[in-house]
Design a protein around this motif. Structure first.
Motif, PDB file in Angstrom:
ATOM      1  N   ILE A 169     -12.778   6.069 -32.652  1.00  0.00           N
ATOM      2  CA  ILE A 169     -12.784   6.306 -34.262  1.00  0.00           C
ATOM      3  C   ILE A 169     -14.096   5.741 -35.030  1.00  0.00           C
ATOM      4  CG2 ILE A 169     -10.256   6.720 -34.474  1.00  0.00           C
ATOM      5  CD1 ILE A 169      -9.959   3.887 -35.774  1.00  0.00           C
ATOM      6  N   SER A 170     -14.412   4.366 -34.261  1.00  0.00           N
ATOM      7  CA  SER A 170     -15.594   3.634 -34.751  1.00  0.00           C
ATOM      8  C   SER A 170     -16.986   4.663 -34.847  1.00  0.00           C
ATOM      9  CB  SER A 170     -15.477   2.247 -34.208  1.00  0.00           C
ATOM     10  OG  SER A 170     -16.056   2.510 -32.875  1.00  0.00           O
ATOM     11  N   GLN A 171     -16.737   5.456 -33.911  1.00  0.00           N
ATOM     12  CA  GLN A 171     -18.005   6.240 -33.887  1.00  0.00           C
ATOM     13  C   GLN A 171     -18.271   7.396 -34.933  1.00  0.00           C
ATOM     14  OE1 GLN A 171     -20.176   5.039 -31.293  1.00  0.00           O
ATOM     15  NE2 GLN A 171     -18.510   3.862 -31.199  1.00  0.00           N
ATOM     16  N   THR A 172     -17.451   7.570 -35.758  1.00  0.00           N
ATOM     17  CA  THR A 172     -17.443   8.508 -37.016  1.00  0.00           C
ATOM     18  C   THR A 172     -18.083   7.807 -38.008  1.00  0.00           C
ATOM     19  OG1 THR A 172     -15.204   8.012 -37.603  1.00  0.00           O
ATOM     20  CG2 THR A 172     -15.303   9.712 -36.147  1.00  0.00           C
ATOM     21  N   PRO A 173     -18.907   8.542 -38.720  1.00  0.00           N
ATOM     22  CA  PRO A 173     -19.502   7.832 -40.117  1.00  0.00           C
ATOM     23  C   PRO A 173     -18.511   7.251 -41.012  1.00  0.00           C
ATOM     24  CG  PRO A 173     -20.606   9.714 -39.509  1.00  0.00           C
ATOM     25  CD  PRO A 173     -19.522  10.113 -38.466  1.00  0.00           C
ATOM     26  N   VAL A 174     -17.435   7.891 -41.374  1.00  0.00           N
ATOM     27  CA  VAL A 174     -16.672   7.408 -42.454  1.00  0.00           C
ATOM     28  C   VAL A 174     -15.870   6.247 -41.859  1.00  0.00           C
ATOM     29  CG1 VAL A 174     -14.574   7.764 -43.809  1.00  0.00           C
ATOM     30  CG2 VAL A 174     -16.253   9.664 -43.693  1.00  0.00           C
ATOM     31  N   ILE A 175     -15.331   6.146 -40.776  1.00  0.00           N
ATOM     32  CA  ILE A 175     -14.709   4.978 -40.263  1.00  0.00           C
ATOM     33  C   ILE A 175     -15.654   3.667 -39.969  1.00  0.00           C
ATOM     34  CG2 ILE A 175     -13.270   4.134 -38.318  1.00  0.00           C
ATOM     35  CD1 ILE A 175     -12.237   6.167 -40.469  1.00  0.00           C
ATOM     36  N   LYS A 176     -16.883   4.266 -39.454  1.00  0.00           N
ATOM     37  CA  LYS A 176     -17.800   2.946 -39.458  1.00  0.00           C
ATOM     38  C   LYS A 176     -17.986   2.219 -40.717  1.00  0.00           C
ATOM     39  CE  LYS A 176     -22.351   2.246 -37.529  1.00  0.00           C
ATOM     40  NZ  LYS A 176     -23.574   2.631 -36.943  1.00  0.00           N
ATOM     41  N   ARG A 177     -18.277   3.161 -41.758  1.00  0.00           N
ATOM     42  CA  ARG A 177     -18.556   2.254 -42.686  1.00  0.00           C
ATOM     43  C   ARG A 177     -17.174   1.688 -43.432  1.00  0.00           C
ATOM     44  NH1 ARG A 177     -22.800   2.961 -45.885  1.00  0.00           N
ATOM     45  NH2 ARG A 177     -21.694   2.808 -47.932  1.00  0.00           N
ATOM     46  N   LEU A 178     -15.954   2.123 -43.250  1.00  0.00           N
ATOM     47  CA  LEU A 178     -14.818   1.340 -43.385  1.00  0.00           C
ATOM     48  C   LEU A 178     -14.650   0.119 -42.723  1.00  0.00           C
ATOM     49  CD1 LEU A 178     -12.044   2.250 -44.766  1.00  0.00           C
ATOM     50  CD2 LEU A 178     -11.165   2.738 -42.392  1.00  0.00           C
ATOM     51  N   PHE A 179     -15.040   0.052 -41.309  1.00  0.00           N
ATOM     52  CA  PHE A 179     -15.110  -1.146 -40.637  1.00  0.00           C
ATOM     53  C   PHE A 179     -16.293  -2.174 -41.207  1.00  0.00           C
ATOM     54  CE2 PHE A 179     -13.341   0.780 -36.489  1.00  0.00           C
ATOM     55  CZ  PHE A 179     -11.973   1.119 -37.237  1.00  0.00           C
ATOM     56  N   GLN A 180     -17.275  -1.656 -41.635  1.00  0.00           N
ATOM     57  CA  GLN A 180     -18.413  -2.343 -42.472  1.00  0.00           C
ATOM     58  C   GLN A 180     -17.681  -3.261 -43.622  1.00  0.00           C
ATOM     59  OE1 GLN A 180     -21.503   0.645 -42.483  1.00  0.00           O
ATOM     60  NE2 GLN A 180     -22.751  -1.045 -41.715  1.00  0.00           N
ATOM     61  N   TYR A 181     -17.116  -2.325 -44.428  1.00  0.00           N
ATOM     62  CA  TYR A 181     -16.298  -2.915 -45.630  1.00  0.00           C
ATOM     63  C   TYR A 181     -15.139  -3.929 -44.950  1.00  0.00           C
ATOM     64  CZ  TYR A 181     -18.649  -0.169 -49.124  1.00  0.00           C
ATOM     65  OH  TYR A 181     -19.472   0.549 -49.934  1.00  0.00           O
ATOM     66  N   HIS A 182     -14.623  -3.682 -44.119  1.00  0.00           N
ATOM     67  CA  HIS A 182     -13.607  -4.750 -43.492  1.00  0.00           C
ATOM     68  C   HIS A 182     -14.367  -5.765 -43.027  1.00  0.00           C
ATOM     69  CE1 HIS A 182     -10.230  -5.452 -40.014  1.00  0.00           C
ATOM     70  NE2 HIS A 182     -10.217  -6.071 -41.364  1.00  0.00           N
TER      71      HIS A 182
END
Length: 330
Positions: A169-182
């Motif tokens: 899931i971290s490979q998808t753009p939306v989730i990658k940005r979500l993990f950046q905000y994390h």
């Protein structure tokens, strides 16, 4: 002599294009809109006396905190999803979307459910508690008789599935940005706990990993689950599945207490390594944030602290009944 209030251990969660922080009296989410404006959702905390009492009971408080945070967090996730969906539409599509919202699944609803599915620990436990049981039984049920060894194998399968899931899931753009905000959320908390002034430059110096993270909690449930499940023997697949479901609250409660313990011991040599497995998992669930993302996280944290201070002053002054926040915002 007046007693000094206990220090607050602030926590939060990443949302789509933003961060939510929880304070003593208010939860605040800040999200970055497409026009670069930072928009806030401010929700006063209204914890019932029963909930507050249950949160003081060891083992039980972990389960209560999990359920409570899931319920409250969904509102903030939906807020961020609505903002994200709104920014993704042109004016004509936005008008059509409003007409659809009353009759079916809108884009914002779909994104909101997806975000909750990714972040919700409840969803994770439903998936990662029982699926490894069936996988292990299918692969090793006729080969190994020792239930403790099979529990260890099950734990290994559970960890492998979790790592694959998070990586995918971290490979998808939306989730990658979500993990950046994390990561931005963790950096702000670490900078605050170190007594730093919350500027982007100062916050960026800190690690994106934090001992109190829910990712560490997930790792603990896997490790401690093997121990707890090995205490009670089982003879067949049906007993094993029932045992997992019945003992799941016990695993959650023990994991929560162990997480608190590892956090309190993180400055103690040798013992601090107890929390390392959870930190390693955060290498997948967090990413290095950009300066713009850290700015949003700081804005959320500062607004939460500002509103908390307003509540404290209002309580001291004993004002007329009412809230310093507009409940409609929540």
């Amino acid at each position: 002599m007046s007693q000094k209030p206990a220090p607050v251990s602030y926590g939060g969660q990443a949302v789509i294009e933003g961060v939510m922080f929880g304070g003593r009296h208010v939860n605040v989410t800040a999200v970055r809109r497409k026009n670069n404006e930072i928009k806030f959702l401010e929700v006063p905390r209204e914890d019932k006396s029963l909930i507050l009492r249950l949160r003081k009971i060891p083992l039980l408080r972990g389960i209560i905190s999990l359920i409570d945070s899931s319920i409250k967090g969904s509102k903030h996730l939906n807020f961020s999803a609505d903002a994200y969906a709104d920014d993704s539409l042109d004016p004509e599509e936005r008008e059509k979307q409003k007409e659809k919202e009353d009759s079916g699944w809108s884009l914002s609803m779909i994104i909101g459910v997806a975000a909750v599915s990714v972040l919700s620990f409840v969803f994770g436990k439903l998936l990662f508690t029982l699926v490894p049981v069936f996988v292990e039984d299918f692969l090793f049920g006729d080969i190994i008789d020792n239930y403790i060894i099979r529990n260890l194998i099950e734990g290994g399968i559970k960890l492998l599935l979790l790592l694959i899931y998070l990586w995918a899931i971290s490979q998808t753009p939306v989730i990658k940005r979500l993990f950046q905000y994390h990561g931005a959320e963790h950096k702000v908390i670490s900078a605050f706990e170190a007594g730093e002034e919350l500027t982007v430059k100062n916050v960026q110096k800190y690690t994106r990993l934090h001992y109190r993270c829910g990712s560490s909690f997930m790792m603990l449930t896997i490790v401690l689950g093997v121990v707890v499940y090995s205490i009670v023997p089982w003879d067949n697949l049906t007993e094993r599945v029932i045992q997992r479901i019945v003992l799941l609250p016990v695993v959650l409660g023990i994991s929560f207490e162990f997480l608190k313990l590892t956090n309190s011991l993180r400055e103690v040599p040798v013992l601090r390594y107890l929390g390392y497995p959870g930190l390693w998992l955060q290498l997948l669930t967090t990413k290095e944030p950009t300066d713009d993302q850290v700015e949003v996280s700081i804005a959320s944290f500062n607004r939460m602290r500002e509103l908390d201070a307003q509540f404290e002053r209002a309580a001291t002054a004993k004002p007329a009944a009412g809230s310093v926040l507009d409940p409609a915002k929540g």
